[in-house]
Design an enzyme around this catalytic site. Structure first.
Site, mmCIF file in Angstrom:
data_model
loop_
_atom_site.group_PDB
_atom_site.id
_atom_site.type_symbol
_atom_site.label_atom_id
_atom_site.label_comp_id
_atom_site.label_asym_id
_atom_site.label_seq_id
_atom_site.Cartn_x
_atom_site.Cartn_y
_atom_site.Cartn_z
ATOM 1 N N CYS A 1 9.595 1.918 -1.021
ATOM 2 C CA CYS A 1 8.411 2.609 -1.532
ATOM 3 C C CYS A 1 8.316 4.030 -0.998
ATOM 4 C CB CYS A 1 7.148 1.839 -1.152
ATOM 5 S SG CYS A 1 5.685 2.514 -1.959
ATOM 6 N N CYS B 1 1.485 4.195 3.142
ATOM 7 C CA CYS B 1 0.397 3.339 3.627
ATOM 8 C C CYS B 1 0.792 2.780 5.009
ATOM 9 C CB CYS B 1 0.143 2.201 2.655
ATOM 10 S SG CYS B 1 -0.072 2.753 0.946
ATOM 11 N N CYS C 1 1.731 -0.951 5.860
ATOM 12 C CA CYS C 1 2.624 -1.683 4.943
ATOM 13 C C CYS C 1 4.074 -1.670 5.428
ATOM 14 C CB CYS C 1 2.540 -1.057 3.548
ATOM 15 S SG CYS C 1 3.593 -1.886 2.351
ATOM 16 N N CYS D 1 0.785 -14.036 -8.945
ATOM 17 C CA CYS D 1 0.554 -12.608 -8.711
ATOM 18 C C CYS D 1 1.897 -11.898 -8.688
ATOM 19 C CB CYS D 1 -0.179 -12.403 -7.390
ATOM 20 S SG CYS D 1 -1.702 -13.384 -7.277
ATOM 21 N N CYS E 1 -1.736 -12.279 -12.612
ATOM 22 C CA CYS E 1 -2.307 -11.039 -12.086
ATOM 23 C C CYS E 1 -1.146 -10.099 -11.764
ATOM 24 C CB CYS E 1 -3.128 -11.320 -10.827
ATOM 25 S SG CYS E 1 -3.893 -9.847 -10.115
ATOM 26 N N CYS F 1 -9.217 -7.637 -9.517
ATOM 27 C CA CYS F 1 -8.929 -8.198 -8.204
ATOM 28 C C CYS F 1 -8.753 -7.007 -7.277
ATOM 29 C CB CYS F 1 -7.669 -9.055 -8.268
ATOM 30 S SG CYS F 1 -7.205 -9.729 -6.660
ATOM 31 N N ARG G 1 -11.042 -14.401 -1.400
ATOM 32 C CA ARG G 1 -9.736 -14.987 -1.081
ATOM 33 C C ARG G 1 -9.306 -14.613 0.338
ATOM 34 N NH1 ARG G 1 -5.296 -12.970 -5.044
ATOM 35 N NH2 ARG G 1 -6.923 -13.711 -6.428
HETATM 36 S S1 SF4 Z 1 0.887 -0.723 -0.068
HETATM 37 FE FE1 SF4 Z 1 3.080 -0.586 0.469
HETATM 38 S S2 SF4 Z 1 4.163 -0.988 -1.473
HETATM 39 FE FE2 SF4 Z 1 2.009 -0.484 -2.012
HETATM 40 S S3 SF4 Z 1 2.001 1.763 -2.356
HETATM 41 FE FE3 SF4 Z 1 1.471 1.467 -0.170
HETATM 42 S S4 SF4 Z 1 3.450 1.600 0.922
HETATM 43 FE FE4 SF4 Z 1 3.931 1.238 -1.252
#
Ligand code: SF4
Length: 426
Positions: free
Chosen positions: A65, A69, A72, A109, A142, A202, A272
């Site tokens: 990615c 974030c 993550c 999901c 989802c 969601c 959830r």
């Molecule tokens: S939560 Fe993780 S997978 Fe989703 S956009 Fe952010 S870094 Fe990327």
């Protein structure tokens, strides 16, 4: 306790508490905890009986990615040793989904890492949904692909998606400290796009990132205002190799208070227990079922959950029952709202107002990708396409900034199911 009597009475009427009352729930003591759970349990049973909805995650594309974030394991620059793979083929994803449905899941999901989908990605997911619904037309699907562009939600809806997941994660005030490559407003916009297309909403949160009680209450009220039909409550899984690896801020008692606060603010909404259930609630998981009416079965996107059979045993032992495919999740008056939104969409009058029903993303780390992943070699993905405003991981709390410990005994990387040769945990 006056507070709990007031919250119970409001919840039984489907009324939302004040912000001060929600904060007071988070400030209760451990001595009061069972009373808090019992009060939230009355509200839960009023609207959802003893049913537990099971949801099953299929990670369509893992890692790689370009977003940052900080919570993550799939993020830009993550050193977490997770599975990394590009898009599963429709039959591979359908096989994984089938295992979850056979294990009792009512909703599947479909999640892909990334900023947001290309139109080609929407085609891939369309084919995957067709493969899943061919095998079992009753299964709810989802989709969670990150930030949506115009008309993508409509395409997913037309292709058979029932819901779209996109989490707000934390308060608007705090959002800039957990991600810099997109904004809170971007996330709200996608939730509204999904809602506007008639997809069920969601959208949830992540607790344990160092936020304040006020932040938690802010995001939960924001989700209520957006009209989320289901609110996944994630408890941060501090992955080694991510900026929040040593953020161990939660106790089982704190998790239960957070779940209760979310229930009181969303009395008639699916609540959830999402990622981090086993890591943070641990032996208190069954108490969580008295407050929440929905969990994920088996494993998560990049981490392992407890065995699917253990989830089923826990539900039965705690005196609850798995919600069947033919049973409505939401109470009738909430379903009416969702159906009205869909009818309005069909009539072209819904627009993007989000105050009536819901939309949003479901699971913790969500996904989507603005780049064609086949054009981005996996080895390069962690350094490619960094938006100019991206911040280095040093801008977030680092492993050296906290007194917390790495807990590899609690955080187990997923090594089975989707993207592997091993059977899924369902
Ligand atoms: S939560 Fe993780 S997978 Fe989703 S956009 Fe952010 S870094 Fe990327």
């Amino acid at each position: 306790m006056d507070l709990l009597d007031t919250l119970t009475a409001k919840g039984l009427r489907g009324e939302v508490p004040t912000r001060e009352e929600a904060l007071a729930v988070l400030a209760t003591t451990d001595d009061e905890l069972l009373d808090v759970v019992a009060a939230a349990g009355k509200v839960r049973r009023r609207w959802f009986g003893r049913r537990v909805k099971l949801n099953y995650l299929v990670n369509l594309k893992s890692g790689l990615c370009p977003e940052d974030c900080s919570y993550c394991s799939q993020r830009l620059g993550s050193k977490a040793e997770i599975l990394k793979y590009t898009w599963l083929k429709p039959d591979q994803a359908a096989d994984a989904a089938r295992a979850g449905v056979a294990g009792g899941a009512k909703r599947v999901c479909l999640v892909a890492s990334g900023r947001g989908p290309t139109d080609r990605d929407i085609d891939r997911v369309t084919d995957t949904m067709a493969a899943i619904k061919d095998a079992d037309p009753a299964v709810e699907i989802c989709v969670c692909l990150g930030l949506l562009s115009d008309n993508q939600a409509e395409r997913l809806k037309a292709a058979g998606a029932d819901a779209y997941n996109h989490n707000l994660n934390t308060s608007e005030n705090t959002y800039g400290t957990i991600a810099k490559t997109h904004t809170y407003a971007d996330r709200v916009d996608t939730v509204r796009k999904a809602h506007g297309a008639g997809l069920s909403a969601c959208s949830g949160l992540i607790a344990g990132m160092g936020e304040s009680d006020e932040d938690l209450v802010d995001v939960v009220f924001a989700l209520r205002e957006l009209g989320s039909d289901s609110v996944p409550v994630n408890f941060l899984i501090p992955f080694e190799g991510t900026p929040l690896a040593k953020e161990w801020n939660l106790t089982p008692q704190r998790c239960l208070r957070i779940l209760a606060m979310v229930r009181f603010v969303n009395p008639d909404t699916e609540v959830r227990i999402a990622g981090g259930r086993e890591v943070h609630l641990r032996s208190m998981q069954p108490l969580g079922l008295h407050v929440a009416n929905s969990i994920f079965l088996g494993d998560y996107l990049t981490s392992e959950g407890q065995a699917g059979q253990a989830d089923l045993d826990m539900i039965k032992d705690a005196g609850f029952e798995v919600e069947g495919a033919g049973e409505a999740t939401l109470p009738r008056h909430r379903a009416d709202v969702a159906e009205a939104a869909q009818a309005a969409h069909a009539g072209g009058s819904c627009g993007t107002a989000a105050s009536a029903c819901g939309s949003g993303g479901g699971c913790g780390p969500c996904g989507g990708h603005s780049h064609d992943p086949e054009a981005v070699p996996s080895e390069a993905a962690s350094s490619a396409s960094v938006p100019s405003e991206a911040v280095p991981s040093e801008a977030f709390p680092s492993e050296n900034d906290t007194d917390g410990e790495l807990r590899s005994d609690l955080v187990k990387v997923r090594r089975r199911g989707a993207g592997t040769e091993l059977a899924p945990n369902a």
